[in-house]
Design a protein around this motif. Structure first.
Motif, PDB file in Angstrom:
ATOM      1  N   CYS A 143       0.852  -1.206   0.028  1.00 62.01           N
ATOM      2  CA  CYS A 143       0.108  -0.054  -0.055  1.00 62.01           C
ATOM      3  C   CYS A 143       0.912   1.229   0.040  1.00 62.01           C
ATOM      4  O   CYS A 143       1.594   1.461   0.952  1.00 62.01           O
TER       5      CYS A 143
ATOM      6  N   TYR B 152      -0.982  -5.899   3.963  1.00 61.66           N
ATOM      7  CA  TYR B 152      -0.058  -4.767   3.207  1.00 61.66           C
ATOM      8  C   TYR B 152       0.985  -4.474   3.604  1.00 61.66           C
ATOM      9  O   TYR B 152       0.824  -4.123   5.042  1.00 61.66           O
TER      10      TYR B 152
ATOM     11  N   LEU C  84      -2.258  -1.184  -3.792  1.00 58.69           N
ATOM     12  CA  LEU C  84      -3.022  -0.033  -3.523  1.00 58.69           C
ATOM     13  C   LEU C  84      -2.483   1.430  -3.070  1.00 58.69           C
ATOM     14  O   LEU C  84      -1.180   1.183  -2.787  1.00 58.69           O
TER      15      LEU C  84
ATOM     16  N   SER D 186     -11.762   2.763  -7.227  1.00 56.90           N
ATOM     17  CA  SER D 186     -11.150   3.944  -6.261  1.00 56.90           C
ATOM     18  C   SER D 186     -12.301   4.510  -5.623  1.00 56.90           C
ATOM     19  O   SER D 186     -13.528   4.839  -6.030  1.00 56.90           O
TER      20      SER D 186
ATOM     21  N   LEU E  64     -11.562  -5.365  -2.210  1.00 50.84           N
ATOM     22  CA  LEU E  64     -10.525  -5.506  -3.151  1.00 50.84           C
ATOM     23  C   LEU E  64     -10.123  -7.036  -2.929  1.00 50.84           C
ATOM     24  O   LEU E  64      -9.916  -7.584  -4.028  1.00 50.84           O
TER      25      LEU E  64
END
Length: 229
Positions: A3, A26, A46, A164, A225
């Motif tokens: 991320c 992440y 991300l 998004s 996601l």
């Protein structure tokens, strides 16, 4: 998974979102605008673009804004997920061909009004919960985007574009670190005629409810996601 976090000022960070993002597997890569090379963010699984006390269109005085806008535009073209918060949301709007205009200043804790599509989105967790507002500019809705929330003075407090999210307010803000906001924005608060003592009291009253709503929002977004992979 990575991320990539595009950060303008240290006190506007991931806040209550950071532990949740890490818990979803992440690795968080924080990149400071004007200091770090931002290019690695484009290919991260991300990307999150955070807020700052500068105007999205003020690239003549802050040329780094052009770099970030180009980065966001490139990211949007990849179709990979991204979240823009406050300034980040405004940059997303510009990258999508919309405009940013002066509106009425909103500073403090207050709920947003959810649009019908938001009830099937991660923003549904906000419900009537207060959330932190700290902006004056408003965006027009980009082509292909879906408006998710509003207030009386800001028609598009949040919008979705593919996978998004653009969010004008601050569901990520950590009430336990709110003093950093008050200190970091001390000059603005004085010029706006706002008393930090009143904002501090509001954070004590509403901070826990706002933080819980923000955590549930990012949790559902991240789980969504995961279902796409």
């Amino acid at each position: 998974m990575r991320c990539a976090v595009i950060r303008f000022v240290a006190f506007e960070d991931l806040g209550v979102w950071e532990p949740e993002i890490a818990a979803h597997g992440y690795e968080i890569l924080s990149l400071d605008v004007g200091v770090d090379d931002l290019a690695p963010a484009v290919d991260a699984e991300l990307m999150i673009v955070l807020g700052a006390p500068i105007d999205a269109g003020d690239s003549s005085r802050y040329p780094v804004l052009s770099e970030v806008t180009d980065l966001v535009s490139a990211r949007l073209q990849t179709g990979r997920p991204m979240i823009g918060v406050c300034l980040g949301a405004q940059i997303m709007a510009i990258a999508l061909g919309a405009t940013v205009e002066r509106g009425e200043r909103e500073v403090g804790f207050a709920p947003v009004v959810l649009a019908e599509p938001a009830h099937d989105s991660p923003l549904r967790h906000l419900g009537s919960a207060p959330t932190l507002h700290w902006h004056r500019d408003v965006v027009t809705l980009p082509d292909g985007a879906t408006s998710l929330a509003s207030t009386a003075t800001t028609p598009h407090q949040a919008f979705a574009y593919r996978s998004s999210l653009a969010i004008q307010f601050h569901p990520e803000a950590d009430p336990e670190a709110f003093e950093r906001w008050l200190i970091g924005h001390s000059g603005d608060l004085e010029s706006w005629g706002l008393d930090p003592r009143e904002l501090r009291s509001a954070a004590l009253e509403h901070g826990d409810e706002a933080a819980i709503a923000g955590i549930l929002l990012i949790r559902e977004y991240l789980r969504g996601l995961g279902s796409l992979t």
